[in-house]
Enzyme design. Structure first.
Site: not given
Ligand code: ZN
Length: 337
Positions: A10-12, A184, A222, A224, A227, A252
């Site tokens: 990003d530019s700031g 974002d 999930c 991940c 999890c 997570h």
């Molecule tokens: Zn998870």
């Protein structure tokens, strides 16, 4: 960083806006106090692009004049026209247009006329991608999605359209339905620091006492690492005592956002996006209390969600509706991650 994948800097401009009591915006650039030694520093469009050229990200952002959507008056118009003047300085300063993509940022607050001027001005510059800026700053949700819808409609369909500072899973689904491609937000990691995990039904607050004896993972659907390895009870114990808890929840939550994005993307490629939206809303709003702004946005997007909605007559505003993101200043005075 040793990061071999796509990178965006990003530019700031946005990072300056929470520091405005320390910053001064003029035609030349943004003057602000150095967070290191308090000395005045000047960030110009040229210097922002110079820094971003040196970092070498795949996507770099124009320096824009950011104002909060909740303010009104001539300042909104001034910031929009300055953003258009600065884009030409950014383009002129950009030394690596063959390998780095400079995105312009649409400003104009909640004013459709100003947004339209900014969209047209940026499209004339034929940039590789476009962002919709100045949103997620506390405006009401109906104003928010209408600006997104207006901008995506005016920006080229064959180039990335990026809604900056968004957002919540629901916002991402709605904005994608309106044609946006990129987002974002600090939300997944910030909310993790408050002990909150993202799950398909909404959020899970790990600090609640009920979690202390819950042997299930955060989200049984999930896959991940968190999890697979940890129970809610263990995470409850951590988040009430130790910084490690928020790191595991961040892991997570980022995994959740990546799965959401991947599933959303696949549903578009496979031509079943409307069904994806309906499935998402059914899980998030099992009682059919889909917020009115979501219903309005889906009508404009041409997605029929009537089967997910209880009759509007008995609909009361959802108490679970998420508040706008606060101004992102961390306790240590640093800029948001
Ligand atoms: Zn998870």
């Amino acid at each position: 960083m040793n990061w071999k994948r796509a990178l965006l800097t990003d530019s700031g401009g946005f990072q300056m806006s929470p520091l405005l009591h320390l910053a001064d915006i003029t035609e030349e650039g943004v003057t602000f106090q150095s967070p290191v030694d308090g000395k005045p520093m000047l960030l110009t469009p040229e210097e922002s692009i110079h820094i971003q050229n040196n970092i070498g990200a795949d996507i770099i952002m124009a320096l824009d004049d950011v104002v909060k959507t909740t303010i009104t008056g001539p300042r909104i118009e001034e910031a929009m026209y300055r953003t258009l003047r600065w884009i030409d300085r950014c383009i002129a300063a950009h030394k690596k247009p063959d390998v780095q993509n400079l995105f312009g940022i649409v400003q104009g607050g909640l004013d459709p006329v100003l947004r339209d001027i900014c969209v047209k001005g940026l499209v004339e510059r034929n940039l590789p991608g476009y962002a919709i800026g100045g949103l997620a700053g506390g405006e009401d949700k109906d104003s928010f999605w209408r600006v997104v819808a207006q901008c995506t409609a005016g920006l080229p369909e064959n180039k990335p359209r990026y809604v900056m500072g968004v957002g919540y899973p629901l916002d991402i689904v709605v904005c994608s339905a309106l044609g946006a491609d990129m987002y974002d937000c600090v939300y997944p990691t910030r909310t993790a620091r408050f002990g909150t995990a993202l799950v398909p039904e909404g959020v899970l607050k790990l600090k609640q006492n009920a979690m202390a004896t819950d042997e299930r993972p955060i989200d049984p659907t999930c896959s991940c690492m968190v999890c697979k390895k940890y129970t809610r009870a263990y995470l409850h114990c951590l988040v009430t005592k130790d910084a490690m808890g928020s790191q595991l929840l961040s892991y997570h939550n980022l995994s959740f956002m990546m799965r959401l994005s991947r599933d959303l993307h696949m549903s578009i490629l496979e031509g079943r996006f409307p069904e994806f939206v309906r499935g998402f809303l059914r899980v998030q709003f099992p009682k059919g209390d889909v917020p009115q702004w979501v219903r309005n946005a889906m009508e404009v997007a041409g997605i029929d969600i009537s089967e997910c909605c209880a009759s509007t007559k008995c609909l009361t505003p959802s108490i679970d509706e998420q508040p706008p993101l606060p101004i992102p200043v961390e306790a240590n005075g640093g800029v948001p991650n």
